[in-house]
Design a protein around this motif. Structure first.
Motif, PDB file in Angstrom:
ATOM      1  N   LYS A   4      15.272  37.148 -85.496  1.00  0.00           N
ATOM      2  CA  LYS A   4      13.597  38.701 -85.142  1.00  0.00           C
ATOM      3  C   LYS A   4      12.856  38.774 -85.026  1.00  0.00           C
ATOM      4  O   LYS A   4      11.968  36.974 -84.589  1.00  0.00           O
ATOM      5  CB  LYS A   4      13.481  38.290 -86.804  1.00  0.00           C
ATOM      6  N   ILE A   5      12.904  39.384 -83.349  1.00  0.00           N
ATOM      7  CA  ILE A   5      11.443  38.815 -82.737  1.00  0.00           C
ATOM      8  C   ILE A   5      10.380  39.898 -82.270  1.00  0.00           C
ATOM      9  O   ILE A   5      11.191  41.520 -82.169  1.00  0.00           O
ATOM     10  CB  ILE A   5      12.167  38.902 -80.538  1.00  0.00           C
ATOM     11  N   ALA A   6       9.392  39.921 -82.081  1.00  0.00           N
ATOM     12  CA  ALA A   6       7.998  41.283 -82.508  1.00  0.00           C
ATOM     13  C   ALA A   6       7.376  40.964 -80.572  1.00  0.00           C
ATOM     14  O   ALA A   6       6.969  39.737 -80.697  1.00  0.00           O
ATOM     15  CB  ALA A   6       7.567  40.760 -83.626  1.00  0.00           C
ATOM     16  N   ILE A   7       6.819  42.157 -80.223  1.00  0.00           N
ATOM     17  CA  ILE A   7       6.482  42.248 -79.032  1.00  0.00           C
ATOM     18  C   ILE A   7       5.095  42.550 -79.458  1.00  0.00           C
ATOM     19  O   ILE A   7       5.192  43.892 -79.372  1.00  0.00           O
ATOM     20  CB  ILE A   7       7.334  42.051 -77.377  1.00  0.00           C
ATOM     21  N   MET A   8       3.667  41.996 -79.161  1.00  0.00           N
ATOM     22  CA  MET A   8       2.667  42.818 -78.753  1.00  0.00           C
ATOM     23  C   MET A   8       1.539  42.384 -78.084  1.00  0.00           C
ATOM     24  O   MET A   8       1.515  41.635 -77.540  1.00  0.00           O
ATOM     25  CB  MET A   8       1.824  43.208 -80.408  1.00  0.00           C
ATOM     26  N   GLN A   9       0.971  43.794 -77.617  1.00  0.00           N
ATOM     27  CA  GLN A   9      -0.337  42.803 -76.650  1.00  0.00           C
ATOM     28  C   GLN A   9      -1.115  41.869 -77.387  1.00  0.00           C
ATOM     29  O   GLN A   9      -1.726  42.093 -78.414  1.00  0.00           O
ATOM     30  CB  GLN A   9      -1.132  43.884 -75.882  1.00  0.00           C
ATOM     31  N   PRO A  10      -2.117  41.003 -76.721  1.00  0.00           N
ATOM     32  CA  PRO A  10      -2.989  40.196 -77.307  1.00  0.00           C
ATOM     33  C   PRO A  10      -4.548  41.315 -77.971  1.00  0.00           C
ATOM     34  O   PRO A  10      -5.261  41.137 -77.093  1.00  0.00           O
ATOM     35  CB  PRO A  10      -2.877  38.857 -76.289  1.00  0.00           C
ATOM     36  N   TYR A  11      -4.312  41.458 -78.813  1.00  0.00           N
ATOM     37  CA  TYR A  11      -5.193  42.255 -79.373  1.00  0.00           C
ATOM     38  C   TYR A  11      -6.484  41.547 -79.963  1.00  0.00           C
ATOM     39  O   TYR A  11      -6.586  40.301 -80.122  1.00  0.00           O
ATOM     40  CB  TYR A  11      -5.543  43.312 -80.610  1.00  0.00           C
ATOM     41  N   LEU A  12      -8.011  41.813 -79.924  1.00  0.00           N
ATOM     42  CA  LEU A  12      -8.716  41.416 -80.619  1.00  0.00           C
ATOM     43  C   LEU A  12      -9.509  41.394 -81.896  1.00  0.00           C
ATOM     44  O   LEU A  12      -9.336  42.352 -82.067  1.00  0.00           O
ATOM     45  CB  LEU A  12      -9.962  41.601 -79.683  1.00  0.00           C
ATOM     46  N   PHE A  13      -9.397  40.130 -82.523  1.00  0.00           N
ATOM     47  CA  PHE A  13      -9.521  40.443 -84.238  1.00  0.00           C
ATOM     48  C   PHE A  13      -8.953  41.351 -84.585  1.00  0.00           C
ATOM     49  O   PHE A  13      -9.880  42.295 -84.916  1.00  0.00           O
ATOM     50  CB  PHE A  13     -10.636  40.164 -84.460  1.00  0.00           C
ATOM     51  N   PRO A  14      -7.506  41.500 -84.709  1.00  0.00           N
ATOM     52  CA  PRO A  14      -6.450  43.057 -84.480  1.00  0.00           C
ATOM     53  C   PRO A  14      -6.340  43.324 -85.993  1.00  0.00           C
ATOM     54  O   PRO A  14      -7.304  42.146 -87.025  1.00  0.00           O
ATOM     55  CB  PRO A  14      -5.475  42.789 -84.311  1.00  0.00           C
ATOM     56  N   TYR A  18      -1.446  43.870 -88.226  1.00  0.00           N
ATOM     57  CA  TYR A  18      -1.341  43.225 -86.986  1.00  0.00           C
ATOM     58  C   TYR A  18      -0.273  41.212 -87.464  1.00  0.00           C
ATOM     59  O   TYR A  18       0.891  41.219 -86.695  1.00  0.00           O
ATOM     60  CB  TYR A  18      -2.148  42.524 -86.080  1.00  0.00           C
ATOM     61  N   PHE A  19      -0.778  40.919 -87.695  1.00  0.00           N
ATOM     62  CA  PHE A  19      -0.422  40.031 -88.894  1.00  0.00           C
ATOM     63  C   PHE A  19       0.413  39.715 -89.876  1.00  0.00           C
ATOM     64  O   PHE A  19       1.811  38.731 -89.802  1.00  0.00           O
ATOM     65  CB  PHE A  19      -1.896  38.827 -89.346  1.00  0.00           C
ATOM     66  N   ILE A 125      -5.092  34.471 -81.929  1.00  0.00           N
ATOM     67  CA  ILE A 125      -4.476  34.862 -83.141  1.00  0.00           C
ATOM     68  C   ILE A 125      -4.215  33.571 -83.149  1.00  0.00           C
ATOM     69  O   ILE A 125      -3.709  33.353 -84.991  1.00  0.00           O
ATOM     70  CB  ILE A 125      -3.340  35.567 -82.132  1.00  0.00           C
ATOM     71  N   ARG A 126      -3.743  32.079 -82.722  1.00  0.00           N
ATOM     72  CA  ARG A 126      -2.484  31.200 -82.981  1.00  0.00           C
ATOM     73  C   ARG A 126      -3.669  31.009 -84.094  1.00  0.00           C
ATOM     74  O   ARG A 126      -3.268  29.791 -85.180  1.00  0.00           O
ATOM     75  CB  ARG A 126      -2.363  30.417 -82.595  1.00  0.00           C
TER      76      ARG A 126
END
Length: 252
Positions: A4-14, A18-19, A125-126
């Motif tokens: 199961k995979i999701a794709i998202m742009q790297p947002y600033l403190f989303p 998002y999490f 994010i990491r």
């Protein structure tokens, strides 16, 4: 083996949703080699200031509109803007119940010396995922090289197939963009995630939803945030009234 995979742009403190998306999948792909959307969430977000939502922003150097996110860099005086954000967080949340517990994490992320917005956000994010014990594998699209000649939905499908996805989850705002039937033709089950109505106390004011994860950190302890990571619903877009979701952005 199912993946199961999701794709998202790297947002600033989303925001929290998002999490939730990251926690809901086996692999999360940071989509960094796509065009930056003007007035989007890559270099800005919102926190609570005097009972109202207020933007925090890390400004970027001017560039061609066609430049991808991973080709964008902060302005030369970015350290001043970082201090401005930290000051805003201190002034707005110093009396919040979990400020002392979680502010060091926010501060350490802000102090990252990386000048590239994509790499800066990847680090953030990491770190947040590690702090919340989210075990999802995180990958970066520009380091995979799947479908780099493609764009839009075709690129998304290329990344998913290249990554070995058997299913994918998209934010609820993508209901009008992607078809479950079309994805299934490629052997990939598509679901949409929508955060449930999560309400928490914000200094006793009327609750303002979908602020930056910074706001969540100020009013919840780590264990409660971890519990809320699974507080969502999954759906498909078969028989959906799209008007109900027309005002939602792709990140829900």
């Amino acid at each position: 083996m199912k993946s199961k995979i999701a794709i998202m742009q790297p947002y600033l403190f989303p925001y929290l949703g998002y999490f939730q998306l990251i926690a809901a999948v086996d692999t999360f792909v940071i989509y960094d080699d796509t065009q930056l959307i003007s007035r989007g969430w890559v270099n800005r977000n919102r926190i609570l200031v005097n009972g109202k939502p207020s933007f925090i922003t890390l400004p970027l150097k001017k560039a061609h509109l066609e430049e991808n996110i991973n080709a964008r860099y902060f302005v030369d005086d970015i350290e001043w803007h970082k201090q401005k954000i930290l000051k805003a967080v201190r002034m707005s949340y110093s009396r919040a119940p979990y400020f002392k517990d979680h502010f060091p994490l926010i501060e350490s992320i802000i102090h990252c010396t990386e000048k590239n917005i994509a790499t800066f956000n990847e680090n953030a994010i990491r770190k947040i995922c590690e702090y919340l014990a989210i075990p999802t594998t995180i990958q970066v699209s520009s380091r995979q090289g799947f479908g780099i000649e493609l764009s839009g939905k075709e690129r998304v499908l290329a990344i998913l197939k290249g990554s070995g996805a058997t299913s994918t989850i998209s934010p609820i705002g993508g209901l009008h963009l992607y078809s479950c039937d079309e994805f299934m033709q490629h052997g990939i089950e598509l679901k949409f995630i929508k955060m449930n109505d999560i309400v928490y106390r914000q200094f006793g004011n009327a609750f303002l939803p979908n602020l930056s994860i910074i706001d969540v950190f100020m009013f919840m302890d780590r264990s409660e945030i971890q519990e809320r990571l699974s507080d969502y619903a999954l759906t498909d877009n078969l028989g959906v009234n799209f008007d109900e979701y027309s005002a939602l952005s792709v990140d829900g």
